[in-house]
Design an enzyme around this catalytic site. Structure first.
Site, PDB file in Angstrom:
ATOM      1  N   ASN A   9      51.632 111.926 101.933  1.00  0.00           N
ATOM      2  CA  ASN A   9      51.061 112.075 103.272  1.00  0.00           C
ATOM      3  C   ASN A   9      51.342 110.772 104.024  1.00  0.00           C
ATOM      4  O   ASN A   9      50.697 109.758 103.773  1.00  0.00           O
ATOM      5  CB  ASN A   9      49.544 112.329 103.157  1.00  0.00           C
ATOM      6  CG  ASN A   9      48.871 112.398 104.511  1.00  0.00           C
ATOM      7  OD1 ASN A   9      49.536 112.401 105.548  1.00  0.00           O
ATOM      8  ND2 ASN A   9      47.545 112.449 104.498  1.00  0.00           N
ATOM      9  N   LYS A  11      50.847 110.068 107.066  1.00  0.00           N
ATOM     10  CA  LYS A  11      49.878 109.767 108.127  1.00  0.00           C
ATOM     11  C   LYS A  11      50.624 109.324 109.401  1.00  0.00           C
ATOM     12  O   LYS A  11      51.717 109.804 109.660  1.00  0.00           O
ATOM     13  CB  LYS A  11      48.856 108.745 107.635  1.00  0.00           C
ATOM     14  CG  LYS A  11      48.221 109.205 106.304  1.00  0.00           C
ATOM     15  CD  LYS A  11      47.065 108.381 105.831  1.00  0.00           C
ATOM     16  CE  LYS A  11      46.543 108.939 104.513  1.00  0.00           C
ATOM     17  NZ  LYS A  11      45.365 108.245 103.997  1.00  0.00           N
ATOM     18  N   HIS A  95      41.948 117.040 105.775  1.00  0.00           N
ATOM     19  CA  HIS A  95      41.976 115.645 105.313  1.00  0.00           C
ATOM     20  C   HIS A  95      40.739 114.919 105.820  1.00  0.00           C
ATOM     21  O   HIS A  95      40.284 115.156 106.937  1.00  0.00           O
ATOM     22  CB  HIS A  95      43.253 114.951 105.802  1.00  0.00           C
ATOM     23  CG  HIS A  95      43.473 113.652 105.097  1.00  0.00           C
ATOM     24  ND1 HIS A  95      42.806 112.503 105.450  1.00  0.00           N
ATOM     25  CD2 HIS A  95      44.248 113.328 104.023  1.00  0.00           C
ATOM     26  CE1 HIS A  95      43.172 111.525 104.627  1.00  0.00           C
ATOM     27  NE2 HIS A  95      44.052 111.995 103.757  1.00  0.00           N
ATOM     28  N   GLU A  97      40.356 112.106 107.009  1.00  0.00           N
ATOM     29  CA  GLU A  97      40.555 111.406 108.295  1.00  0.00           C
ATOM     30  C   GLU A  97      40.445 112.392 109.462  1.00  0.00           C
ATOM     31  O   GLU A  97      39.944 112.033 110.528  1.00  0.00           O
ATOM     32  CB  GLU A  97      41.914 110.677 108.286  1.00  0.00           C
ATOM     33  CG  GLU A  97      41.861 109.459 107.372  1.00  0.00           C
ATOM     34  CD  GLU A  97      43.171 109.120 106.674  1.00  0.00           C
ATOM     35  OE1 GLU A  97      44.242 109.577 107.119  1.00  0.00           O
ATOM     36  OE2 GLU A  97      43.111 108.388 105.661  1.00  0.00           O
ATOM     37  N   GLU A 167      40.151 114.302  97.191  1.00  0.00           N
ATOM     38  CA  GLU A 167      40.362 112.931  97.643  1.00  0.00           C
ATOM     39  C   GLU A 167      39.006 112.279  97.925  1.00  0.00           C
ATOM     40  O   GLU A 167      38.462 112.443  99.035  1.00  0.00           O
ATOM     41  CB  GLU A 167      41.201 112.913  98.926  1.00  0.00           C
ATOM     42  CG  GLU A 167      42.578 113.509  98.764  1.00  0.00           C
ATOM     43  CD  GLU A 167      43.556 112.989  99.817  1.00  0.00           C
ATOM     44  OE1 GLU A 167      44.568 112.408  99.421  1.00  0.00           O
ATOM     45  OE2 GLU A 167      43.272 113.116 101.026  1.00  0.00           O
ATOM     46  N   GLY A 173      42.919 104.576 100.642  1.00  0.00           N
ATOM     47  CA  GLY A 173      43.374 103.361 101.318  1.00  0.00           C
ATOM     48  C   GLY A 173      42.588 102.117 100.960  1.00  0.00           C
ATOM     49  O   GLY A 173      42.727 101.080 101.601  1.00  0.00           O
ATOM     50  N   SER A 213      44.427 106.067  96.579  1.00  0.00           N
ATOM     51  CA  SER A 213      44.965 104.849  95.963  1.00  0.00           C
ATOM     52  C   SER A 213      45.756 105.102  94.682  1.00  0.00           C
ATOM     53  O   SER A 213      45.698 104.310  93.736  1.00  0.00           O
ATOM     54  CB  SER A 213      43.849 103.830  95.727  1.00  0.00           C
ATOM     55  OG  SER A 213      43.299 103.415  96.974  1.00  0.00           O
TER      56      SER A 213
HETATM   57  P1  13P Z   1      46.079 106.316  99.864  1.00  0.00           P
HETATM   58  O1  13P Z   1      47.017 106.726  98.759  1.00  0.00           O
HETATM   59  O2  13P Z   1      46.694 105.356 100.835  1.00  0.00           O
HETATM   60  O3  13P Z   1      44.754 105.871  99.327  1.00  0.00           O
HETATM   61  O4  13P Z   1      45.785 107.648 100.742  1.00  0.00           O
HETATM   62  C1  13P Z   1      45.437 108.823 100.106  1.00  0.00           C
HETATM   63  C2  13P Z   1      45.431 109.906 101.099  1.00  0.00           C
HETATM   64  O5  13P Z   1      44.621 109.914 102.015  1.00  0.00           O
HETATM   65  C3  13P Z   1      46.451 110.952 100.981  1.00  0.00           C
HETATM   66  O6  13P Z   1      46.170 112.017 101.827  1.00  0.00           O
END
Ligand code: 13P
Length: 250
Positions: A9, A11, A95, A97, A167, A173, A213
């Site tokens: 992803n 983003k 997601h 976010e 997740e 992140g 992560s």
């Molecule tokens: P990270 O791998 O940067 O923690 O992000 C995970 C994520 O949100 C994938 O959709």
């Protein structure tokens, strides 16, 4: 047998030039990796060129979001038909976010899931608890309710077009990943929740990805767990070498 999947992803990262470079590096690094289905989700404006660049490579392209309506006066939005027309057959929905920064609710996600499935678009459905939920030992309840409210209305037959991505928000992140044991515990819970609501076949066939992560140095241990069928990778998917290393960890 359920599929192993490693999805990146991206983003809101990588402009068109960066996208072209990363995809060509990825194609080279991932040649011969057949143990997992590989998916990348660049930003909307680069989906078409990504889908053209990856033709014949076996690497699939996913969108990071999609609107629930067929078309119409929804300024700034993208429809299922638009995605399909450029060769994108997978969408990430729910997601954390999108839930946190764009107010996406379970009810909205039901609409989005329905529209995607109606168009034959595969859904990578994301969910996961926040740190406070885990600290207060409420993480199983939160995950169960996100699953029930967002997905349990669909028919058993539609589950073949669903991939789950657990997740935990506290691991996204942050560099703080769930331990392989924590991931396995939750994935097993998710599978048993699905079995109770549907049946053993649906539960056994659905791929459940872990996200939060995941890096080359922790992927092997996480992916080794029996109910972890791959990963949804954020930061580490932006570099060909690290994403390929994670894909190879499968
Ligand atoms: P990270 O791998 O940067 O923690 O992000 C995970 C994520 O949100 C994938 O959709």
């Amino acid at each position: 047998m359920r599929k192993k999947i490693v999805a990146g992803n991206w983003k809101m990262n990588k402009n068109l030039s960066d996208t072209k470079v990363l995809l060509s590096e990825l194609k080279a690094q991932l040649a011969g990796v057949s143990e997992a289905e590989i998916v990348v989700a660049p930003t909307y404006v680069n989906l078409y060129s990504a889908s053209e660049a990856l033709k014949g490579s076996g690497v699939k392209v996913a969108a990071q979001n999609m609107h629930q309506a067929e078309n119409g006066a929804y300024t700034g939005e993208i429809s299922a038909d638009m995605l399909k027309d450029i060769g994108v057959k997978t969408v990430i929905l729910g997601h954390s976010e999108r839930r946190a920064y764009f107010g996406e609710t379970d009810a909205l996600l039901v609409e989005k899931v329905n529209t995607a499935l109606k168009h034959g678009i595969k859904v990578i459905f994301c969910f996961g608890e926040e740190l406070d939920d885990r600290k207060s030992d409420n993480h199983f309840n939160v995950v169960e309710s996100q699953l029930k409210n967002g997905l349990f209305h669909i028919d058993a037959a539609n589950w073949k077009n669903i991939v789950l991505a657990y997740e935990p928000v506290w691991a996204i992140g942050t560099g703080e990943t769930a331990s392989p044991e924590q991931a396995q515990e939750m994935h097993a819970f998710i599978r048993s929740t699905i079995e109770k609501a549907f049946d053993a076949t649906v539960a056994d066939e659905v791929s459940i990805l872990y996200g939060g992560s995941v890096k080359p140095n922790n992927a092997v241990e996480i992916f080794a767990k029996p109910d972890v069928d791959g990963g949804l990778i954020g930061g580490a998917s932006l570099d060909a070498e690290s994403f390929a290393a994670i894909a190879k960890a499968i």
